[in-house]
Design a protein around this motif. Sequence first.
Motif, mmCIF file in Angstrom:
data_model
loop_
_atom_site.group_PDB
_atom_site.id
_atom_site.type_symbol
_atom_site.label_atom_id
_atom_site.label_comp_id
_atom_site.label_asym_id
_atom_site.label_seq_id
_atom_site.Cartn_x
_atom_site.Cartn_y
_atom_site.Cartn_z
ATOM 1 N N THR A 48 0.866 -1.071 0.203
ATOM 2 C CA THR A 48 -0.087 -0.296 -0.125
ATOM 3 C C THR A 48 0.459 1.239 -0.370
ATOM 4 N N PHE A 49 0.413 2.367 -0.623
ATOM 5 C CA PHE A 49 1.118 3.574 -0.651
ATOM 6 C C PHE A 49 0.787 5.456 -0.574
ATOM 7 N N ASP A 50 0.628 5.671 0.033
ATOM 8 C CA ASP A 50 0.342 6.774 -0.073
ATOM 9 C C ASP A 50 0.803 7.856 -0.288
ATOM 10 N N LEU A 51 -0.441 8.495 -0.799
ATOM 11 C CA LEU A 51 -0.463 10.031 -1.802
ATOM 12 C C LEU A 51 -0.950 10.994 -1.213
ATOM 13 N N LYS A 52 0.012 12.304 -1.964
ATOM 14 C CA LYS A 52 -0.674 13.635 -1.818
ATOM 15 C C LYS A 52 -0.755 14.249 -2.622
ATOM 16 N N ASN A 53 -2.466 15.325 -3.028
ATOM 17 C CA ASN A 53 -2.955 15.863 -4.091
ATOM 18 C C ASN A 53 -1.765 16.872 -4.076
ATOM 19 N N ARG A 100 -1.819 18.404 -11.611
ATOM 20 C CA ARG A 100 -1.928 18.214 -10.666
ATOM 21 C C ARG A 100 -2.204 16.533 -10.521
ATOM 22 N N LEU A 101 -1.160 16.114 -9.545
ATOM 23 C CA LEU A 101 -0.960 14.361 -9.521
ATOM 24 C C LEU A 101 -0.868 14.195 -7.733
ATOM 25 N N PHE A 102 -1.768 13.256 -7.421
ATOM 26 C CA PHE A 102 -1.253 12.288 -6.188
ATOM 27 C C PHE A 102 0.022 12.013 -6.757
ATOM 28 N N PHE A 103 0.939 12.223 -5.794
ATOM 29 C CA PHE A 103 2.514 11.764 -5.669
ATOM 30 C C PHE A 103 2.370 11.404 -3.985
ATOM 31 N N PRO A 104 3.784 9.824 -4.472
ATOM 32 C CA PRO A 104 3.579 9.574 -3.548
ATOM 33 C C PRO A 104 4.324 10.531 -2.282
ATOM 34 N N GLU A 105 3.739 10.025 -0.970
ATOM 35 C CA GLU A 105 4.762 10.966 -0.267
ATOM 36 C C GLU A 105 6.159 10.883 -0.269
ATOM 37 N N ASP A 106 6.613 9.809 -0.313
ATOM 38 C CA ASP A 106 8.404 9.514 0.569
ATOM 39 C C ASP A 106 8.403 9.087 -1.342
#
Length: 221
Positions: free
Chosen positions: A184-189, A200-206
Amino acid sequence: MRCRLLKKAAVGVFLAVMSLSICSCGTEKEAKSPEATMEAFYQLIVYQDTGAIVKLGIDQKEAQETLDEYQSSMISAIQNQFKNAGISISKSESSDILDVITDSFQKLDYKVSLKKRDGKEASVTVSSQYIHYLDLFQQAADETINELKPKHIENLSDAKKLLIENIKTSFQNAEISKDMHSKTFDLKNKKIKSGKHSVRLFFPEDAEETGSKLMELVSDK
């Protein structure tokens, strides 16, 4: 030889470079879905294909240049691992090994599903088939050792060529898993400037961790 090809420094190159393009200026557009982002990252990192990332709005030239840098890092990583084992191989030989490994990864099936989306944050699960990556290198090393004496190969250069060919054969004949592993991967807009446009993309936090986790997923690490 347990060759750890995909170091964090190598697998994170693409995402790390992409991170440098994050900005707070440009035209505001609706963000692509987080699933689309992880689809694109999987295809670029695992398949080494820029098609999906370009469809998200990333400039084709930038995407290809970044992929080229990523591949260069991978080639250097392979060379370094052979060097650590006391064997020197050329960039061309390392590139040939990378090509065969990539061909093997391209046979894998995968799926992406949204786990949670809350405002500008999202969690996405990527499930993928995998190959027993380290086992394939060990298999090639064992086969090489078994073949050396019967063939009376004493020249180091010939032994190296035999090892490289056995590594290629191992990956060409690699057995694909019947099941899938998931991460599972966490993403931010976020807003990203690429070329002359902003998307504008949902992009990985790390970024670096995301690249590493994708490769761990498909190599059964």
